[in-house]
Design a protein around this motif. Structure first.
Motif, PDB file in Angstrom:
ATOM      1  N   ALA A  36       0.988  -1.372  -0.041  1.00 57.37           N
ATOM      2  CA  ALA A  36       0.121  -0.024   0.012  1.00 57.37           C
ATOM      3  C   ALA A  36       0.786   1.259   0.080  1.00 57.37           C
ATOM      4  O   ALA A  36       1.937   1.250   0.806  1.00 57.37           O
ATOM      5  N   THR A  67      -6.110   0.731  -0.446  1.00 64.75           N
ATOM      6  CA  THR A  67      -6.508  -0.533  -0.456  1.00 64.75           C
ATOM      7  C   THR A  67      -5.706  -1.473  -1.403  1.00 64.75           C
ATOM      8  O   THR A  67      -5.774  -1.129  -2.608  1.00 64.75           O
ATOM      9  N   VAL A  68      -5.229  -2.626  -0.972  1.00 67.26           N
ATOM     10  CA  VAL A  68      -4.534  -3.215  -1.691  1.00 67.26           C
ATOM     11  C   VAL A  68      -5.003  -4.939  -1.513  1.00 67.26           C
ATOM     12  O   VAL A  68      -5.450  -5.013  -0.359  1.00 67.26           O
ATOM     13  N   LEU A  69      -4.961  -5.766  -2.461  1.00 68.95           N
ATOM     14  CA  LEU A  69      -5.402  -7.006  -2.539  1.00 68.95           C
ATOM     15  C   LEU A  69      -4.278  -7.736  -3.071  1.00 68.95           C
ATOM     16  O   LEU A  69      -3.526  -7.533  -3.982  1.00 68.95           O
TER      17      LEU A  69
ATOM     18  N   VAL B  25     -15.026   2.950  -0.058  1.00 69.66           N
ATOM     19  CA  VAL B  25     -15.402   1.447   0.111  1.00 69.66           C
ATOM     20  C   VAL B  25     -14.553   0.733   0.889  1.00 69.66           C
ATOM     21  O   VAL B  25     -13.314   0.987   0.572  1.00 69.66           O
ATOM     22  N   ILE B  27     -13.045  -2.916   2.296  1.00 67.29           N
ATOM     23  CA  ILE B  27     -13.011  -4.366   2.141  1.00 67.29           C
ATOM     24  C   ILE B  27     -12.484  -4.962   3.407  1.00 67.29           C
ATOM     25  O   ILE B  27     -11.209  -4.844   3.710  1.00 67.29           O
ATOM     26  N   ASP B  30      -9.034  -7.298   3.611  1.00 63.28           N
ATOM     27  CA  ASP B  30      -7.945  -7.097   2.690  1.00 63.28           C
ATOM     28  C   ASP B  30      -6.613  -6.743   3.590  1.00 63.28           C
ATOM     29  O   ASP B  30      -6.652  -6.774   4.773  1.00 63.28           O
ATOM     30  N   ILE B  31      -5.491  -6.867   2.627  1.00 64.38           N
ATOM     31  CA  ILE B  31      -4.147  -6.443   3.091  1.00 64.38           C
ATOM     32  C   ILE B  31      -3.951  -5.206   3.217  1.00 64.38           C
ATOM     33  O   ILE B  31      -3.685  -4.439   2.307  1.00 64.38           O
ATOM     34  N   THR B  32      -4.492  -4.424   4.332  1.00 64.87           N
ATOM     35  CA  THR B  32      -4.364  -2.982   4.578  1.00 64.87           C
ATOM     36  C   THR B  32      -2.996  -2.566   5.014  1.00 64.87           C
ATOM     37  O   THR B  32      -2.048  -3.575   4.962  1.00 64.87           O
ATOM     38  N   LEU B  33      -2.666  -1.481   5.468  1.00 62.63           N
ATOM     39  CA  LEU B  33      -1.758  -1.134   5.942  1.00 62.63           C
ATOM     40  C   LEU B  33      -1.218  -1.979   7.481  1.00 62.63           C
ATOM     41  O   LEU B  33      -1.938  -2.329   8.113  1.00 62.63           O
ATOM     42  N   ASP B  37       2.924   0.740   9.695  1.00 62.83           N
ATOM     43  CA  ASP B  37       2.599   1.796   8.917  1.00 62.83           C
ATOM     44  C   ASP B  37       1.463   2.828   9.312  1.00 62.83           C
ATOM     45  O   ASP B  37       1.318   3.938   8.962  1.00 62.83           O
TER      46      ASP B  37
END
Lengths: 207, 60
Positions: A36, A67-69, B25, B27, B30-33, B37
């Protein structure tokens, strides 16, 4: 990982944005990231400007910044799991933009001159009362131009209220004109109108 | 219009932060910070908001 800007319904016209399609929904993504991005002004503006560009072509729900997936499958799983909510939200924001209005008081919110806990509370209640009154003045003029609105009172020191209005694209000019009229009428605070923004405050129609 | 935007860009950073970090939005899962971080984000934000406040005062 893939970075997700937002979700819409059409393939992006902008070649610099990649897309992942699933069952009528299109996610706008960027693949050149390893994590991110940090919320530097440049990265924040990049997120917003990309969405503003995408909004020119159709309804878009912005993702929260950062937002990263993991991969395409993870993204498709999200689109699948939330497709009904996402479609409802897209229907709500279609043809509309978010406009921001906030009021800034000229002096810092806390002067530190309250000598007792009671005086502090009285001053705080007074600020709340003034903030509610200002938000009401703005909303009386702007509320009828919008499909939905959200307002936060005293979000930070010096800010009386910060509101977001979901407005038809065709009425942006009218909205700005009315906001200017409110600004001219209100003397105790500086009323600032911003936008059009992607509909950050209206992305979860189910709520 | 672009002149106006550039002029107000620093001030609207606050609006930008409110929306990009408080809206949109979200999610779940999800892979957030990463946790480390998040502190970094908050530090950066404080610095940004502080500089915006300073600018706003200076321009008044």
């Amino acid at each position: 990982v893939i970075y997700v800007y937002g979700i819409g319904e059409r393939e992006p016209a902008d070649a610099s944005v990649e897309s992942i399609r699933h069952d009528g929904l299109v996610a706008y993504v960027r693949r050149d990231v390893e994590a991110a991005p940090e919320p530097t002004p440049d990265e924040l503006w990049r997120h917003e400007k990309t969405l503003a560009q995408l909004m020119e072509d159709g309804a878009v729900l912005p993702m929260r910044f950062g937002t990263v997936l993991e991969d395409d499958d993870a993204l498709r799983a999200v689109l699948e799991a939330r497709r009904n909510t996402l479609r409802r939200s897209l229907a709500l924001v279609r043809g509309r933009v978010e406009m921001g209005v906030r009021a800034q008081w000229p002096e810092p919110g806390s002067r530190g001159d309250a000598s007792s806990g009671r005086e502090f509370m009285v001053a705080k209640l007074e600020r709340q009362r003034r903030a509610r009154r200002l938000a009401g003045i703005a909303d009386a003029s702007l509320g009828t131009l919008s499909e939905r609105r959200v307002c936060s009172l005293l979000p930070r020191a010096g800010t009386a209220f910060a509101a977001s209005y979901l407005v038809d694209r065709t009425r942006i000019g009218e909205f700005r004109a009315r906001a200017s009229a409110v600004r001219a009428r209100v003397h105790e605070a500086d009323v600032v109108c911003t936008g059009p923004w992607a509909p950050y405050s209206f992305s979860e129609a189910g709520e | 219009v672009s002149d106006t935007l550039a002029q107000h860009q620093e001030v609207t950073l606050v609006d930008l932060l409110d929306r990009l970090l408080g809206g949109g939005v979200v999610i779940a899962g999800d892979i957030t910070l990463a946790v480390a971080d998040i502190d970094l984000v908050q530090v950066s934000l404080r610095a940004l908001v502080a500089s915006v406040d300073t600018l706003a005062e200076g321009s008044g």
